[in-house]
Design an enzyme around this catalytic site. Structure first.
Site, PDB file in Angstrom:
ATOM      1  N   TYR A 165    -106.621   1.391 -37.032  1.00  0.00           N
ATOM      2  CA  TYR A 165    -105.877   2.626 -36.838  1.00  0.00           C
ATOM      3  C   TYR A 165    -105.272   3.059 -38.168  1.00  0.00           C
ATOM      4  O   TYR A 165    -104.634   2.253 -38.855  1.00  0.00           O
ATOM      5  CB  TYR A 165    -104.772   2.400 -35.803  1.00  0.00           C
TER       6      TYR A 165
ATOM      7  N   ASP B 239    -105.153  -0.010 -46.110  1.00  0.00           N
ATOM      8  CA  ASP B 239    -104.083   0.570 -45.307  1.00  0.00           C
ATOM      9  C   ASP B 239    -103.095  -0.551 -45.002  1.00  0.00           C
ATOM     10  O   ASP B 239    -103.313  -1.364 -44.097  1.00  0.00           O
ATOM     11  CB  ASP B 239    -104.663   1.176 -44.024  1.00  0.00           C
TER      12      ASP B 239
ATOM     13  N   LYS C 288     -93.963   2.265 -42.222  1.00  0.00           N
ATOM     14  CA  LYS C 288     -93.203   1.232 -41.500  1.00  0.00           C
ATOM     15  C   LYS C 288     -92.133   0.540 -42.366  1.00  0.00           C
ATOM     16  O   LYS C 288     -91.116   1.153 -42.649  1.00  0.00           O
ATOM     17  CB  LYS C 288     -94.165   0.256 -40.820  1.00  0.00           C
TER      18      LYS C 288
HETATM   19  C1  LIG Z   1     -98.708   2.670 -37.775  1.00  0.00           C
HETATM   20  C2  LIG Z   1     -99.904   2.732 -38.601  1.00  0.00           C
HETATM   21  C3  LIG Z   1    -100.337   3.937 -39.189  1.00  0.00           C
HETATM   22  C4  LIG Z   1     -99.705   5.277 -38.857  1.00  0.00           C
HETATM   23  O1  LIG Z   1     -98.389   5.369 -39.299  1.00  0.00           O
HETATM   24  P1  LIG Z   1     -97.437   6.516 -38.657  1.00  0.00           P
HETATM   25  O2  LIG Z   1     -96.166   6.362 -39.428  1.00  0.00           O
HETATM   26  O3  LIG Z   1     -97.301   6.163 -37.204  1.00  0.00           O
HETATM   27  O4  LIG Z   1     -98.089   7.826 -38.877  1.00  0.00           O
HETATM   28  C5  LIG Z   1    -101.398   3.898 -40.060  1.00  0.00           C
HETATM   29  N1  LIG Z   1    -102.010   2.738 -40.359  1.00  0.00           N
HETATM   30  C6  LIG Z   1    -101.627   1.570 -39.811  1.00  0.00           C
HETATM   31  C7  LIG Z   1    -102.336   0.312 -40.204  1.00  0.00           C
HETATM   32  C8  LIG Z   1    -100.573   1.529 -38.902  1.00  0.00           C
HETATM   33  O5  LIG Z   1    -100.243   0.372 -38.348  1.00  0.00           O
END
Ligand SMILES: *Cc1c(COP(=O)(O)O)cnc(C)c1O
Length: 424
Positions: free
Chosen positions: A144, A239, A267
């Site tokens: 994601y 990511d 995060k």
């Molecule tokens: C949570 C998450 C996102 C998206 O971040 P948001 O602040 O919710 O837009 C993207 N990549 C990873 C790996 C994530 O865990």
């Protein structure tokens, strides 16, 4: 446990907000029942509208690695709130957090702050396309990267939980430029890079996947990805929205000793306020406007309150050398004890854990990719989730999500969690 106020609020919420929630993963769709409305928090604990107390294993889906309301973060925010909320001008805070990020993650040469992980990932891909002049990207099934159009193909997290496979709202042209293969499949990666190397701008990957439960990379997999990217002028994007500042100061990169060209954060970097960032190689980052022609902007980017919470959180992590080892020990302890308890109960299960990320799948097989993560018995997960919730243990409401441990969790909290688990 009485959750009448939550039930009442959820009925009302559904009249005004789609599905009653502002992010689908909160809706308890996989586990059934009513989402619990929280109203306050303290360290490792959260309290709902009916004043029930829970030990928190979500921690706002990752940001709160220090637990809730860490005194250093609270103090910094209280000072900042008296000073200013936002200018839309450069501030010294932005210089300070950029320097701190660079000192913790050594391959970050330039970094741009944004407001969410989604923004960070979509900006990083645009940058990779601008830098290479190529169009296609490769991502992995069950990973994601936020909800931008180009990532809505076989994504993890809520898309997996809600089993949304079709791409309503996504232009076909956009979807066609996103290639997807299974994570941890060496042959598939070699084959697809061979076929598309002249068109591939970037490979984007969660170096330790956390949006289909926790799924670490197989030995050598990220190294092969690194090699293929270097050989073929493909920008490697890690990511680290979830893993950044969580698995080590330098995130998964430091932990696994594989280094990307661009890295995205979110995060933990905001300490509970809305923040994201992308950064990396100077030659690539120099293509971002106003230095270069890849446009990226934000009215509230680098917002003083958000920078303050992020800076305070990263400072605690940076100045506390034992914090990651302690988080690791908690993760390992939890995994070992849960394994013992489930073995005694004869409950088929697989626990994946790396550092302060851990997840349970109720299946026999190893969980190494999305397919194997999907085999788990959801009825068992549902029962387990509600047993834990009713006894004051707050877990993510889907097997496609990772539990996040915080430094506020005490040994007693872990013990209390295991005791509830034993009574299942
Ligand atoms: C949570 C998450 C996102 C998206 O971040 P948001 O602040 O919710 O837009 C993207 N990549 C990873 C790996 C994530 O865990």
């Amino acid at each position: 446990m009485n959750t009448n106020k939550s039930k009442h609020l959820f009925n009302e919420a559904q009249l005004h907000i789609p599905g009653g929630v502002n992010s689908p993963v909160r809706a308890f769709k996989q586990v059934g029942g009513t989402p619990v409305f929280m109203k306050r928090a303290d360290g490792a604990y959260i309290f709902d509208e009916d004043d029930n107390q829970y030990i928190d294993y979500i921690n706002s889906w990752g940001p709160l690695i220090l637990g809730h309301n860490h005194p250093k973060v609270v103090e910094a925010l209280q000072e900042q709130v008296k000073t200013a909320f936002s200018f839309g001008t450069p501030t010294s805070l932005e210089v300070e957090i950029a320097k701190l990020i660079k000192s913790m993650v050594p391959n970050i040469e330039l970094v741009r702050m944004v407001n969410s992980g989604t923004e960070a990932c979509m900006s990083a891909v645009r940058l990779a396309r601008g830098f290479t002049g190529k169009t296609k990207i490769l991502k992995f099934e069950g990973h994601y990267h936020g909800h931008a159009d180009l990532f809505m193909k076989k994504a993890g997290s809520g898309m997996a939980t809600l089993n949304i496979k079709q791409d309503d709202g996504i232009p076909k042209g956009v979807a066609d430029d996103t290639l997807v293969i299974a994570f941890n499949d060496f042959e598939a990666m070699q084959a697809i890079v061979k076929q598309y190397k002249t068109e591939l701008a970037a490979i984007i990957v969660e170096p330790v996947a956390g949006n289909m439960g926790c799924v670490p990379p197989k030995m050598g997999y990220l190294e092969l990805m690194r090699k293929l990217c270097s050989e073929n002028n493909i920008v490697l994007i890690f990511d680290e929205v979830m893993t950044g500042f969580r698995l080590a100061k330098g995130g998964a990169q430091e932990r696994l000793n594989v280094w990307a060209d661009l890295v995205t954060f979110g995060k933990v970097i905001g300490g509970g306020l809305p923040v994201g960032a992308f950064g990396g190689r100077k030659d690539i980052m120099s293509c971002v406007a106003p230095l270069g022609k890849v446009y990226q902007a934000g009215t509230l980017s680098g917002n003083p309150l958000a920078m303050t919470a992020g800076f305070a959180t990263l400072s605690v992590l940076n100045s506390n050398p034992s914090i990651y080892a302690e988080l690791d020990n908690k993760g390992i302890y939890l995994k070992e004890k849960l394994n013992e308890i489930f073995a005694i109960k004869g409950e088929t299960h697989t626990i994946n854990q790396l550092g302060s990320m851990i997840s349970i799948h109720f299946c026999e097989n190893d969980v190494t990719d999305f397919e194997s993560a999907s085999i788990g018995n959801n009825d068992t997960f549902k029962k387990f989730f509600h047993h834990m919730l009713n006894n004051g243990i707050y877990l993510p409401p889907s097997a496609f999500e990772t539990w996040f441990l915080s430094s506020a969790l005490s040994d007693e909290d872990l013990q209390a969690t295991l005791d509830v688990c034993k009574r299942w």
